[in-house]
Write a protein that holds these residues in place. Structure first.
Motif, PDB file in Angstrom:
ATOM      1  N   LYS B 174       1.090  -1.517   0.038  1.00 34.53           N
ATOM      2  CA  LYS B 174      -0.388   0.286   0.097  1.00 34.53           C
ATOM      3  C   LYS B 174       0.890   1.358   0.127  1.00 34.53           C
ATOM      4  O   LYS B 174       0.223   3.044  -0.430  1.00 34.53           O
ATOM      5  CB  LYS B 174      -0.600  -0.214   1.463  1.00 34.53           C
ATOM      6  CG  LYS B 174      -2.169  -1.095   0.936  1.00 34.53           C
ATOM      7  CD  LYS B 174      -3.120  -0.754   2.469  1.00 34.53           C
ATOM      8  CE  LYS B 174      -3.928  -2.081   2.544  1.00 34.53           C
ATOM      9  NZ  LYS B 174      -5.071  -1.709   3.497  1.00 34.53           N
ATOM     10  N   MET B 175       1.878   1.359   0.491  1.00 39.08           N
ATOM     11  CA  MET B 175       2.985   2.458   0.275  1.00 39.08           C
ATOM     12  C   MET B 175       4.516   1.932  -1.349  1.00 39.08           C
ATOM     13  O   MET B 175       4.749   0.970  -0.804  1.00 39.08           O
ATOM     14  CB  MET B 175       3.097   2.016   1.689  1.00 39.08           C
ATOM     15  CG  MET B 175       4.357   3.910   1.049  1.00 39.08           C
ATOM     16  SD  MET B 175       5.114   4.249   3.278  1.00 39.08           S
ATOM     17  CE  MET B 175       3.782   4.313   4.064  1.00 39.08           C
ATOM     18  N   ARG B 176       4.491   3.141  -1.667  1.00 42.23           N
ATOM     19  CA  ARG B 176       5.431   2.752  -3.338  1.00 42.23           C
ATOM     20  C   ARG B 176       6.301   3.463  -2.376  1.00 42.23           C
ATOM     21  O   ARG B 176       6.445   4.470  -2.521  1.00 42.23           O
ATOM     22  CB  ARG B 176       5.019   3.244  -4.037  1.00 42.23           C
ATOM     23  CG  ARG B 176       5.693   2.892  -5.430  1.00 42.23           C
ATOM     24  CD  ARG B 176       5.284   3.047  -6.633  1.00 42.23           C
ATOM     25  NE  ARG B 176       6.230   2.217  -7.504  1.00 42.23           N
ATOM     26  CZ  ARG B 176       6.916   3.305  -8.069  1.00 42.23           C
ATOM     27  NH1 ARG B 176       7.122   4.384  -8.326  1.00 42.23           N
ATOM     28  NH2 ARG B 176       7.780   2.733  -9.342  1.00 42.23           N
ATOM     29  N   LEU B 177       7.415   3.099  -1.833  1.00 45.70           N
ATOM     30  CA  LEU B 177       8.505   4.044  -1.562  1.00 45.70           C
ATOM     31  C   LEU B 177       9.630   3.149  -1.778  1.00 45.70           C
ATOM     32  O   LEU B 177       9.534   1.867  -1.092  1.00 45.70           O
ATOM     33  CB  LEU B 177       8.272   4.456   0.061  1.00 45.70           C
ATOM     34  CG  LEU B 177       9.256   5.545   0.228  1.00 45.70           C
ATOM     35  CD1 LEU B 177       8.597   6.767  -0.329  1.00 45.70           C
ATOM     36  CD2 LEU B 177       8.956   6.152   2.031  1.00 45.70           C
ATOM     37  N   LYS B 178      11.226   3.195  -2.532  1.00 49.71           N
ATOM     38  CA  LYS B 178      11.944   2.174  -1.943  1.00 49.71           C
ATOM     39  C   LYS B 178      12.940   1.971  -0.919  1.00 49.71           C
ATOM     40  O   LYS B 178      12.982   2.877  -0.647  1.00 49.71           O
ATOM     41  CB  LYS B 178      13.307   3.224  -2.943  1.00 49.71           C
ATOM     42  CG  LYS B 178      12.709   2.980  -4.772  1.00 49.71           C
ATOM     43  CD  LYS B 178      13.928   3.714  -5.805  1.00 49.71           C
ATOM     44  CE  LYS B 178      13.821   3.754  -7.250  1.00 49.71           C
ATOM     45  NZ  LYS B 178      14.195   4.519  -7.876  1.00 49.71           N
TER      46      LYS B 178
END
Lengths: 346, 222
Positions: B174-178
């Motif tokens: 649900k979260m897109r962060l490298k």
């Protein structure tokens, strides 16, 4: 399946966007495999791409590019790309938190990078549309050529069919005259006419007939005319060449001969004559027909006068384009027809 | 002791700043660094005294410069580094006999002040077996800790990014962060770029879900 079938076109578009989705997903995913948010991100990215692509394909391109207003089209295209790139950027940078509050993502491309995406997609889809149009144009050209060929064939058949009744009508006129005069040669004449009709109805249906057969028809016709005219008309024939070695379009020459007797050699003119000279050599036919100019046969009604010569002229244009030379001139009180055409060797 | 020390350092940081998450790229760079004079001073939390001073004016840096000079070494910094260090602070505190130093940078995103904390060095006042005061440099991969800052004359409140929540959201898709994670040790680190972290905080800086529920509050002592 017909390429213009709506279902087929829908499937083409669907295949394109599915492929685009798969490629984008592979680009966007962070890890080894795509996560749920990668699917969501890719879907949302395409939701802003689709309107820009279809506005160009369905409205801008047909309305402006095809009308050669390229400058206006380019300007509107730039505006379209800038606007939807901004929408894409704002969507991920701000609006998505309201629409999808449970997901956390930002716009991972700068505004200029997003513009580049849109430029590539608009250009690519426009090129696909142009290439499809090229295939469509090719298909239409092929159909047009086929239609023109069919039209020519229909016209040729019609022209040929115009010749046969015309000659038949005039021959019956001659037989009618002979019947009135109770000429004893009438039965043989009817048989000769029967042979001619067989030729007209069956043997001349092909595209080409042997030249010797065509010349034989001329000679039979002239024989019929001789029976009617006796010695009142000077008739001279000069045939030379190996006629059996060549083929010619059927019923071309008979029209000239028919006209010669119709407009000239009526028998009531002391100096009436018909002189025919035909030479076949080296694939060339030289045909010369000279007759005196007399009164027009009153049996032929006004609408049919002159039809025969026009018909053969049109047929020569269709069958021997650039391969024939026809001269039909009045020389003093005589009418001279000279025809030179390239024949097909057997 | 040496082997245990890095883990102890991490543990102490973890105790001080619970549920924090580290990022490999800093939030604050020379281009976006800001200063706030209200940060400078002595602060108190749970009997631990925190000293915050501008980095270039700190005793640690002065000592480093003096040591270099004595050894005949010249410390040369690039212009960018100079600009960055000029805007940074040194946070020093003592816990369990160890002196901890952290470098703090400040930046403003969307009107909100954020702090980027980077562990620097820890040393003991007691000499080691070689007779030297025990020092541990950062021999593991340096990571920054990010907190939202609210400061006034009397208090300094730090709302750290909630590592557990972020880790949970990332792993739930649900979260897109490298990021990178180590399943063996359960470690989790954000590897997003500085600009991406800045954009992320610009959008979600007001979303309390990604910050720890309880702020770390320091009270001004002087």
């Amino acid at each position: 399946m017909n390429v213009n079938n709506p279902l087929f076109r829908f499937l083409q578009h669907l295949a394109f966007w599915v492929l685009s989705f798969v490629v984008f997903l592979q680009m966007f995913k962070l890890g080894a495999r795509a996560e749920r948010i990668d699917y969501v991100y890719t879907q949302l990215f395409h939701l802003t791409l689709l309107p820009a692509v279809y506005l160009n394909l369905k409205w801008l391109f047909p309305a402006y590019a095809k009308r050669n207003t390229w400058g206006l089209y380019a300007l509107l295209l730039v505006v379209l790309i800038l606007v939807f790139s901004w929408v894409n950027y704002q969507f991920f940078q701000s609006w998505s938190s309201f629409i999808l509050p449970d997901y956390f993502f930002i716009s991972y491309f700068s505004y200029s990078e997003i513009c580049l995406f849109f430029i590539v997609y608009v250009a690519l889809t426009s090129l696909i549309k142009l290439s499809k149009s090229w295939f469509t144009v090719n298909e239409l050209e092929r159909k047009l050529l086929q239609a023109e060929s069919e039209k020519t064939q229909i016209e040729l058949k019609a022209l040929r069919s115009q010749v046969n009744p015309h000659f038949f009508f005039n021959t019956l006129n001659s037989i009618y005259s002979m019947a009135l005069e109770r000429d004893g040669r009438l039965p043989n004449t009817v048989l000769q006419l029967s042979d001619l009709m067989r030729y007209f109805l069956y043997e001349s249906r092909g595209e080409l007939v042997p030249l010797d057969k065509e010349v034989a028809v001329l000679q039979d016709y002239i024989s019929l005319q001789k029976l009617r005219l006796a010695d009142a008309v000077e008739i001279k024939l000069a045939i030379a060449g190996e006629l059996a070695n060549y083929k010619i379009a059927p019923l071309l020459l008979i029209t000239f001969v028919e006209n010669a007797f119709k407009h000239g050699a009526r028998g009531n003119d002391p100096g009436a004559f018909v002189r025919l000279q035909l030479t076949a050599e080296g694939n060339e036919l030289d045909f010369t027909l000279e007759n005196n100019i007399g009164e027009v046969n009153e049996v032929e009604s006004m609408p049919h006068r002159g039809v025969g010569l026009e018909n053969v002229k049109r047929r020569l244009q269709l069958l021997y384009p650039g391969r024939h030379r026809l001269q039909a001139n009045r020389v003093e009180n005589n009418f001279v027809v000279r025809l030179n055409l390239q024949m097909q060797h057997v | 002791m040496k082997k245990v020390f890095p883990f102890l350092l991490i543990a102490l940081i973890a105790i001080s700043f619970t549920s924090c998450i580290t990022t490999i790229q800093p939030l604050v760079t020379a281009k976006n660094a800001v200063t706030d004079n209200r940060l400078t001073g002595t602060w108190l939390r749970e009997n631990t005294v925190y000293q915050i001073t501008p980095l270039l004016q700190s005793s640690l840096v002065n000592k480093q410069n003096a040591d270099s000079k004595n050894k005949g070494l010249t410390l040369t910094l690039s212009r960018e580094d100079s600009l960055q260090y000029a805007n940074m602070y040194l946070v020093s505190f003592n816990k369990y006999g160890l002196n901890y130093n952290m470098v703090a940078g400040l930046t403003r995103i969307g009107g909100q002040l954020y702090m980027d904390l980077l562990p620097l060095i820890a040393n003991s006042e007691e000499p080691n077996v070689f007779g030297d005061p025990f020092q541990s440099t950062v021999d593991y991969l340096a990571g920054s800790t990010i907190a939202k800052v609210n400061v006034d004359d009397g208090s300094l409140k730090l709302h750290f990014l909630d590592g557990e929540v972020i880790k949970e959201q990332v792993q739930a898709g649900k979260m897109r962060l490298k990021h990178e994670s180590n399943n063996l040790f359960g470690t989790f680190m954000i590897t997003a770029s500085t600009s991406e972290i800045n954009s992320f905080l610009g959008k979600y800086g007001n979303d309390e879900r990604i910050f720890t529920k309880n702020a770390v509050t320091l009270t001004r002592r002087s």
